[in-house]
Design a protein around this motif. Structure first.
Motif, PDB file in Angstrom:
ATOM      1  N   ASP A 163       0.827  -1.212   0.000  1.00  0.00           N
ATOM      2  CA  ASP A 163       0.000   0.000   0.000  1.00  0.00           C
ATOM      3  C   ASP A 163       0.862   1.264   0.000  1.00  0.00           C
ATOM      4  O   ASP A 163       0.748   2.109  -0.892  1.00  0.00           O
ATOM      5  CB  ASP A 163      -0.925  -0.020   1.225  1.00  0.00           C
ATOM      6  CG  ASP A 163      -1.815   1.199   1.294  1.00  0.00           C
ATOM      7  OD1 ASP A 163      -2.662   1.361   0.393  1.00  0.00           O
ATOM      8  OD2 ASP A 163      -1.653   2.005   2.225  1.00  0.00           O
ATOM      9  N   ARG A 215      -9.206  -3.649  -0.924  1.00  0.00           N
ATOM     10  CA  ARG A 215      -8.910  -2.754   0.192  1.00  0.00           C
ATOM     11  C   ARG A 215      -9.461  -3.368   1.479  1.00  0.00           C
ATOM     12  O   ARG A 215     -10.505  -4.000   1.481  1.00  0.00           O
ATOM     13  CB  ARG A 215      -9.559  -1.386  -0.036  1.00  0.00           C
ATOM     14  CG  ARG A 215      -9.141  -0.738  -1.342  1.00  0.00           C
ATOM     15  CD  ARG A 215      -9.669   0.684  -1.457  1.00  0.00           C
ATOM     16  NE  ARG A 215      -9.023   1.569  -0.508  1.00  0.00           N
ATOM     17  CZ  ARG A 215      -7.867   2.217  -0.744  1.00  0.00           C
ATOM     18  NH1 ARG A 215      -7.235   2.065  -1.894  1.00  0.00           N
ATOM     19  NH2 ARG A 215      -7.343   2.990   0.176  1.00  0.00           N
ATOM     20  N   GLN A 265      -4.435  -1.010   0.651  1.00  0.00           N
ATOM     21  CA  GLN A 265      -4.784  -1.624  -0.632  1.00  0.00           C
ATOM     22  C   GLN A 265      -3.850  -2.791  -0.895  1.00  0.00           C
ATOM     23  O   GLN A 265      -2.620  -2.620  -0.928  1.00  0.00           O
ATOM     24  CB  GLN A 265      -4.687  -0.596  -1.755  1.00  0.00           C
ATOM     25  CG  GLN A 265      -5.129  -1.133  -3.111  1.00  0.00           C
ATOM     26  CD  GLN A 265      -5.122  -0.048  -4.170  1.00  0.00           C
ATOM     27  OE1 GLN A 265      -5.403   1.115  -3.893  1.00  0.00           O
ATOM     28  NE2 GLN A 265      -4.793  -0.438  -5.395  1.00  0.00           N
TER      29      GLN A 265
END
Ligand SMILES: [Zn+2]
Length: 467
Positions: free
Chosen positions: A353, A403, A426
Motif C-alpha cells: 500500500d 482494500r 490496498q
C-alpha cells in the motif's frame, strides 16, 4: 496432488508477466502461458488468479515469538504468530533463539526448537542471539553453522542483558570469517542511551514519549558505523537489523560506497509511524520498540534507501506485548515498557500500500524486499523467494486492488491492539500456499498446526561477498 494457478500475473524480483503456475506436490513444476493445454488440465485443483498477482511467499527474517523480555514473554506463540503470518502472505519466518547469560547456545536453541516443533503453520528457521562471547560459545557457533543456524545476532544496546562490547563483537565476527556464518547487529549505543535515559527519568520525564527522545538517532548512526568498521577489519559481511535513523542509513551508504559488504533491513513501523505516535500519555507505550520511532523526516530517507538498494530487506521485528497486562509494566518509567510491536501479519500489505501504491517502489522491488532478497541473504534461495521450476510452491495469490482496514478486532496476531488501527490498505493475500498446500483461502485458515517445517540454512557467501 497437482494444482494449477491460472490466469494471474507472476510478479518476481526480476519482472512481471502473465503466466500460469503448475504445482506438483510440494514444488513448482511449470511456469508459463496456457498450462491447461500442457498437462495442467489434469490438475486436481485450479485456482483462478485473473486480475491478481502470483508472488513468491513472503519471508520475514526478523520475528520474536514468545521472546522473554523484561520479566514477560512476547504474546504470540509459534503457533499463533506463524498462523497470523500466513494470513498476511508470509510463508517463512526466521525467528531468534536466545542464549541466556551464562548458559550455552545449545540450550537456547534446543528450547526454541521445542517451542516451535509441530506447532508452526509455515516453514521456519532460526538465528541465534548471543549474549556471551567466550571460547565455549565461539566453538558452539561452528556447530550451529553446520546444522543450519548460521546467523548470529549481537547487540551494542541493552547493557547487562544482551550487550556485547566491541571486543566481543569483533571475536564473533572473526569466528564467522572461519565458519561461514553471518553476524547481525542491533546497532545503538546502549551505554550512552542509558545515561540520557537515567537523566530524563531523574527530571520526571517518565512517559513513553521519552523512550523515543533519549535514544538519539546519532547513537544509532555511531554504532552502525562502528560495527561496520569492525566487520571490515574482520573481513566479513555484516547485516544491520531494524535500521531506523537517517544517521544509520548514512553510515551504511558511505560503507557500501567504499565497497564494504554492509547490508541492512528496515521495518514498516520506521516507514509509516513516527515519534509523534509515542505521545498521547501512556497510550504511547503501544509504540515502544528499539530503535524507537523517529521524526517523519527519517522515513523519507528510508524510502530512498529501499528504492536505491542501500537497504535490502523489510522485515517486521514482530514482538507483540499486550497493552493491558504487559506494556503497563512501564507505567511511571518508560525504561520498563517491554520493547516490541506486533506486525508479522501486516508487512506485505503495508509495504504494498505505502510502497507500491504510494509510488516509492515498483511491485518487483516490493517482491524483492519482502521475499527474494531475504531468501538470498539468509540461505533459502532458490528453494524460497522464487516462482521457478523446482522451487518450493510457497505462493501467494495477491489482489492488488482489494482494500481492507487493519484492526485489532479482525487481525489474527495474539495481541490486544494494533499500531495501525483503522488504517485502510490496498492489497490482500487471497490464497496462500505453503509447499503446495493451500493454507489460506479467501480469508479463512485451512492449514493445520504443524504444517511448517524447520529450515536448515547456509549463508550465501557469494551473495554477501566482501568486495
Ligand atoms: Zn528483534
Amino acid at each position: 496432488m497437482r494444482t494449477l494457478i491460472h490466469g494471474g500475473t507472476v510478479v518476481t524480483a526480476n519482472g512481471s508477466h502473465a503466466a500460469d503456475v503448475l504445482i506438483n506436490g510440494a514444488t513448482i513444476a511449470a511456469v508459463g502461458r496456457g498450462l491447461e493445454a500442457t498437462g495442467g488440465d489434469g490438475a486436481d485443483k485450479t485456482i483462478d488468479a485473473s486480475g491478481k498477482y502470483v508472488i513468491p511467499g513472503a519471508i520475514d527474517v526478523h520475528t520474536h515469538m514468545e521472546l522473554p523480555f523484561g520479566g514477560t514473554f512476547a504474546k504470540d506463540t509459534f503457533e499463533t504468530g506463524s498462523r497470523a503470518a500466513a494470513w498476511g502472505g508470509t510463508t517463512t519466518i526466521v525467528d531468534f533463539a536466545v542464549q541466556s547469560r551464562g548458559k550455552s547456545l545449545r540450550e537456547g536453541l534446543d528450547a526454541c526448537h521445542a517451542k516451535a516443533e509441530g506447532t508452526c503453520a509455515i516453514d521456519y528457521g532460526f538465528h541465534m542471539i548471543m549474549s556471551d562471547v567466550n571460547d565455549a560459545t565461539l566453538a558452539e557457533m561452528d556447530a550451529l553453522v553446520a546444522e543450519g543456524v548460521p546467523t548470529f545476532k549481537l547487540f551494542t544496546a541493552y547493557p547487562g542483558v544482551f550487550f556485547s562490547d566491541d571486543g566481543a563483537i569483533f571475536r564473533a565476527m572473526q569466528q564467522t570469517a572461519k565458519n561461514g556464518g553471518l553476524i547481525m547487529m542491533h546497532a545503538e549505543n546502549g551505554p550512552a542511551i542509558d545515561v540520557v535515559a537515567a537523566q530524563a527519568v531523574a527530571e520526571g520525564k517518565t512517559d513513553p514519549y521519552y523512550h523515543g527522545v533519549v535514544r538519539y538517532p546519532i547513537f544509532e548512526g555511531e554504532a552502525t558505523n562502528r560495527v561496520i568498521r569492525l566487520a571490515e577489519a574482520a573481513g566479513v559481511p555484516v547485516y544491520i537489523v531494524h535500521l531506523s535513523a537517517k544517521e544509520a542509513l548514512h553510515s551504511v551508504r558511505v560503507a557500501r560506497d567504499r565497497g564494504s559488504a554492509a547490508f541492512a533491513e528496515t521495518c514498516p513501523q520506521y516507514l509509516l509511524l513516527t515519534l509523534d505516535d509515542l505521545g498521547n500519555g501512556f497510550e504511547g507505550a503501544k509504540f515502544v520498540c528499539s530503535p524507537p520511532l523517529r521524526p517523519a523526516d527519517h522515513a523519507v530517507e528510508l524510502w530512498k534507501g529501499l528504492a536505491k538498494d542501500d537497504l535490502q530487506v523489510v522485515s517486521t521485528d514482530h514482538c507483540p506485548f499486550d497493552f493491558v497486562g504487559q506494556k503497563d509494566l512501564g507505567k511511571g518509567d518508560f525504561r520498563k515498557v517491554p520493547n516490541g510491536l506486533p506486525g508479522v501479519e501486516n508487512r506485505v500489505d503495508l509495504l504494498h500500500d505505502a510502497g507500491v501504491v504510494g509510488g516509492h517502489i515498483t511491485r518487483e522491488r516490493w517482491v524483492e524486499l519482502i521475499s527474494t532478497a531475504p531468501a538470498r541473504m539468509f540461505g533459502l534461495y532458490p528453494r524460497k523467494g522464487a516462482v521457478a521450476v523446482g522451487s518450493d510452491a510457497d505462493l501467494v495469490v495477491y489482489d492488488p486492488a482489494a482494500r481492507h482496514t487493519i484492526s485489532a478486532s479482525t487481525h489474527h496476531m495474539n495481541v490486544d491492539y494494533s499500531c495501525y488501527e483503522g488504517r485502510e490498505v490496498q492489497g490482500w493475500s487471497t490464497v496462500v500456499l505453503s509447499r503446495g498446500k493451500t493454507i489460506i483461502e479467501n480469508g479463512a485458515y485451512v492449514g493445520a498446526k504443524g504444517d511448517g517445517r524447520f529450515l536448515r540454512r547456509a549463508v550465501s557467501q557469494d551473495y554477501l561477498k566482501v568486495s
